[in-house]
Write an enzyme that holds these catalytic residues in place. Sequence first.
Site, PDB file in Angstrom:
ATOM      1  N   HIS A  26      -6.152 -11.180  55.906  1.00 43.52           N
ATOM      2  CA  HIS A  26      -4.984 -10.543  54.592  1.00 43.52           C
ATOM      3  C   HIS A  26      -5.853  -9.273  54.395  1.00 43.52           C
ATOM      4  CE1 HIS A  26      -5.371 -13.940  51.689  1.00 43.52           C
ATOM      5  NE2 HIS A  26      -5.957 -12.720  50.953  1.00 43.52           N
ATOM      6  N   ASP A  57      -4.318 -16.244  59.521  1.00 45.56           N
ATOM      7  CA  ASP A  57      -4.935 -15.720  57.646  1.00 45.56           C
ATOM      8  C   ASP A  57      -6.739 -15.840  57.759  1.00 45.56           C
ATOM      9  OD1 ASP A  57      -5.035 -14.162  55.667  1.00 45.56           O
ATOM     10  OD2 ASP A  57      -4.421 -15.482  54.035  1.00 45.56           O
ATOM     11  N   SER A 136     -10.255 -14.917  47.529  1.00 47.18           N
ATOM     12  CA  SER A 136      -9.477 -14.601  49.500  1.00 47.18           C
ATOM     13  C   SER A 136     -11.080 -14.569  50.170  1.00 47.18           C
ATOM     14  CB  SER A 136      -8.635 -14.079  49.383  1.00 47.18           C
ATOM     15  OG  SER A 136      -7.463 -13.643  48.741  1.00 47.18           O
TER      16      SER A 136
END
Length: 466
Positions: A26, A57, A136
């Site tokens: 993402h 992911d 992230s």
Amino acid sequence: MRPQRSSSGSAFIVDTKRRHIMTNAHVVSNETTVHVRRPGNPKKWRAKVLCEGKIADLALVTVEDDQFWTDELLDLQFVDVPELQDSILVAGYPLGGDSLSITKGIVSRVVMTRYAHASKKLLGIQIDAAINPGNSGGPAFADLQQAKVAGVAFSKLANADNVGYIIPYQIIKHFLQEYELHGIFRGCCSVGFRWQDMENTHLREHLQVAAQQSGSLIYRIDPLAPAHEVLKENDVVMQIDGVPIADDGTVEFRNEERVEFSHIVRAKHIGESLVVKVLRDGALLALEYQLKQRRPLVPILHGVDCVPSYFIVGGLVFVPLSIPFLEHAYGGLNWRKLAPVPILALVTEYCELPDEQVVVLFQILAAEINFGYKFQTVKCELFNGRELHNLKQLAEAVDACTDKFMRFGLEGGKSVILDRVQANTDTPIILKQHAITFDRSADLQRATNNNHVAEQPDTQMTEGTI
């Protein structure tokens, strides 16, 4: 036209020889350009995405510029899932500054969690270290001094304090193996059936399950999965690859830790075999079948199992039903509450045909030809009495129609009826009024050539004009 947006995340090197850098999918999803910056160095290097796995992911990127790799760089080594209460250090670049941030926490639990909205559950590690936007893709260290990484930071619970999740090495290893073997991430396997817990005494007695036995009841099988040729509804799956399944659908993960048995399936690669032990009519059977990726009736992820598609005739806007469509139409987190109940009921259904789609009349662009029709987000089941299986079939049927009227049969027996000649005449005008160039998306333009375009003013082409 929407303005371009930029975002930032964290990443780390997993292989200096191959120049592989790992981050979250993402972080680089829908990218036009990607740049990577090293700690303490203001220069930004152009990067290229090598592999993107939205379901897991995870993504691999690389920097081709030799200068990026001139200084000594250290490969980070992965370790297996740490024990509960083990310390975790999350490194990355969260919002609020440009320097490296390290937060400390412990392993709270090991659970099956969704990596993307409405996607399959995969193994995840819950920690209490702060994970914020920008973290992230960063490494979660089990041992910072030894450069031992327990996983990749990827999400947190929005309505809780200090509840974050990292992707464990088992999922990362699966992703890297897929890239090495196939050059892409093909996805995760599906067990091929749905099941329910068997904790009720009467249910167990009815299915002839002995007191010392346990398992999960199969109540629905994917018609297109290999499991459909082997399993039957009301089978009780008791073991999977030799691992006993409890009545609550879990298997032993470690001492005093249990996870959903689908974890064993998700760890396998597409095309591998699964051995199951089932109880059928009181008899124990050992069965085996090949694993494939599930193809849901309602696609889940944009760019993975669906792309935007539409078809317009007489102001009627038809689309194939998908989760990204529902998120766009009703809001990313609100579609489960706001979408019509009959539409929501289709989300968990299996495909009966390989190319099957749910064709939805999404909205009606106001025009005289469709005055009086007030439908929105309703399933279109028939066209001139013929059952519809996908949007391409509808577009082809409309193009080939020679009847005086076009009748669109909607869910519940309702209909939309348009005069064919007037619809063909008015469609370009309606498209122009709503600033829509084509009456169908690119995938349907390739499939059919009888396309309507918005009426354009007369122009004179001069030599040298493109």
